[in-house]
Design an enzyme around this catalytic site. Structure first.
Site, PDB file in Angstrom:
ATOM      1  N   GLU A  37     -13.532   7.363  -3.352  1.00 16.21           N
ATOM      2  CA  GLU A  37     -12.830   8.096  -4.555  1.00 16.21           C
ATOM      3  C   GLU A  37     -13.124   8.782  -5.674  1.00 16.21           C
ATOM      4  O   GLU A  37     -12.908   9.801  -6.789  1.00 16.21           O
ATOM      5  CB  GLU A  37     -11.620   6.621  -5.315  1.00 16.21           C
ATOM      6  CG  GLU A  37     -10.514   7.456  -5.861  1.00 16.21           C
ATOM      7  CD  GLU A  37      -9.636   5.832  -6.024  1.00 16.21           C
ATOM      8  OE1 GLU A  37      -8.331   6.674  -6.565  1.00 16.21           O
ATOM      9  OE2 GLU A  37     -10.108   5.244  -6.569  1.00 16.21           O
ATOM     10  N   ASP A  76     -15.044   0.369  -0.986  1.00 12.52           N
ATOM     11  CA  ASP A  76     -14.136  -0.105  -1.140  1.00 12.52           C
ATOM     12  C   ASP A  76     -13.094  -0.215   0.330  1.00 12.52           C
ATOM     13  O   ASP A  76     -12.358   0.187   0.752  1.00 12.52           O
ATOM     14  CB  ASP A  76     -13.134   0.890  -2.332  1.00 12.52           C
ATOM     15  CG  ASP A  76     -11.541   0.302  -2.452  1.00 12.52           C
ATOM     16  OD1 ASP A  76     -11.906  -0.884  -2.331  1.00 12.52           O
ATOM     17  OD2 ASP A  76     -11.457   1.483  -3.423  1.00 12.52           O
ATOM     18  N   ASN A  93     -10.372  -2.266   0.386  1.00 13.06           N
ATOM     19  CA  ASN A  93      -8.884  -2.507  -0.521  1.00 13.06           C
ATOM     20  C   ASN A  93      -8.678  -3.732   0.548  1.00 13.06           C
ATOM     21  O   ASN A  93      -7.368  -4.107   0.676  1.00 13.06           O
ATOM     22  CB  ASN A  93      -7.844  -1.223   0.503  1.00 13.06           C
ATOM     23  CG  ASN A  93      -8.084  -0.432  -1.388  1.00 13.06           C
ATOM     24  OD1 ASN A  93      -6.961  -0.730  -2.128  1.00 13.06           O
ATOM     25  ND2 ASN A  93      -8.345   1.285  -0.362  1.00 13.06           N
ATOM     26  N   ASP A 119     -12.202   1.603 -13.312  1.00 11.17           N
ATOM     27  CA  ASP A 119     -11.083   0.265 -12.710  1.00 11.17           C
ATOM     28  C   ASP A 119     -11.918  -0.752 -11.812  1.00 11.17           C
ATOM     29  O   ASP A 119     -11.752  -1.928 -11.609  1.00 11.17           O
ATOM     30  CB  ASP A 119      -9.998   0.776 -12.355  1.00 11.17           C
ATOM     31  CG  ASP A 119      -9.493   1.292 -11.465  1.00 11.17           C
ATOM     32  OD1 ASP A 119     -10.797   1.898 -10.688  1.00 11.17           O
ATOM     33  OD2 ASP A 119      -8.811   0.987 -10.171  1.00 11.17           O
ATOM     34  N   TYR A 155     -13.905   4.737   2.215  1.00  9.83           N
ATOM     35  CA  TYR A 155     -12.922   4.195   1.009  1.00  9.83           C
ATOM     36  C   TYR A 155     -11.812   4.101   2.429  1.00  9.83           C
ATOM     37  O   TYR A 155     -10.842   5.103   2.383  1.00  9.83           O
ATOM     38  CB  TYR A 155     -12.714   5.076   0.187  1.00  9.83           C
ATOM     39  CG  TYR A 155     -11.543   5.244  -0.163  1.00  9.83           C
ATOM     40  CD1 TYR A 155     -11.159   4.326  -0.981  1.00  9.83           C
ATOM     41  CD2 TYR A 155     -10.552   5.961  -1.005  1.00  9.83           C
ATOM     42  CE1 TYR A 155     -10.228   4.001  -2.368  1.00  9.83           C
ATOM     43  CE2 TYR A 155      -9.642   6.932  -2.087  1.00  9.83           C
ATOM     44  CZ  TYR A 155      -9.639   4.736  -2.476  1.00  9.83           C
ATOM     45  OH  TYR A 155      -8.241   4.302  -3.530  1.00  9.83           O
TER      46      TYR A 155
END
Length: 250
Positions: free
Chosen positions: A35, A144, A146, A241, A105
């Site tokens: 990201e 990541d 997710n 985050d 990602y």
């Protein structure tokens, strides 16, 4: 060998929040970003001693990945294969002498699950891709992904059951990947450790109370698992985050 993966949620913003201090202090051999949220030419990072590889999304300010590596890879590729159009900049593969490094990602299925069909298709393509690489050399997958794989990988598992990132379908795809001959490095060392999270909502006091999810991973080929010396979540590092996750191999 020391490796770091971090979803920086915009590298330009993260640089302003101490990214370079962490980068230099950890002194990783390979440092992967997800990201990045920029296009070519929008940032210049002076990372002495590192080769830089970026995969930019066509859409401005969206997605994107990067790999910074001390040792120059034998090859670097983007997407699942030469014929695969990868407009969102979600995958970089670096080939080294004895392994492949795959920085990913994974697409979010969205809050209303409107993208879950595409997401599950991505999971199948990624699993096939990694399994094929694994026939040639061991693989280190990071990024990541997710998904919180098990109930202890997020704080409020019961209330989040069926939500994006914790659907049975997404969790099942993670399980299928691991059955293909891969190991979640953190769970390899800490199979029952809870309250170990890598992402927190920006809602007030959520991170302070550690109401989070573990969705950032280092997943390695089974033959590499005896080499895992450390698998850490650096939750004290802010700037995004997400926090960085760390892997050290013998």
């Amino acid at each position: 060998m020391k490796l770091v993966s971090w979803n920086v949620n915009g590298i330009r913003a993260c640089v302003k929040k101490g990214f370079l201090d962490y980068f230099h202090s950890i002194d990783a051999d390979i440092f992967c970003l997800q990201e990045t949220k920029l296009q070519e030419g929008q940032i210049s990072l002076d990372l002495k001693g590192y080769h830089q590889y970026w995969n930019y999304a066509l859409r401005k300010g969206y997605s994107g990945t990067a790999v910074f590596t001390k040792k120059k890879p034998l090859t670097v590729s983007y997407g699942f294969n030469q014929d695969h159009m990868e407009p969102e900049g979600r995958i970089i593969t670096c080939e080294y002498d004895s392994f492949y490094l795959v920085n990913v990602y994974t697409p979010n299925s969205k809050r209303d699950l409107s993208r879950i069909k595409e997401r599950l298709g991505w999971e199948d393509a990624l699993r096939d891709y990694l399994a094929d690489l694994n026939l040639h050399k061991p693989v280190i997958l990071c990024g990541d992904l997710n998904v919180a794989h098990t109930e202890i990988d997020l704080k409020n598992d019961k209330s989040n059951r069926g939500n994006s990132g914790f659907t049975d379908e997404e969790r099942g795809k993670m399980g299928l990947l691991l059955k293909e001959g891969f190991v979640d490095s953190f769970r390899y060392l800490y199979p029952e450790k809870d309250d170990a999270f890598s992402w927190w909502s920006y809602m007030s006091k959520v991170r302070e109370r550690n109401i989070g999810w573990r969705i950032d991973y280092f997943i390695v080929s089974e033959q590499l698992s005896p080499s895992i010396e450390k698998a850490e979540i650096h939750s004290d590092i802010h700037g995004s985050d997400h926090c960085p996750v760390y892997l050290e191999l013998e």
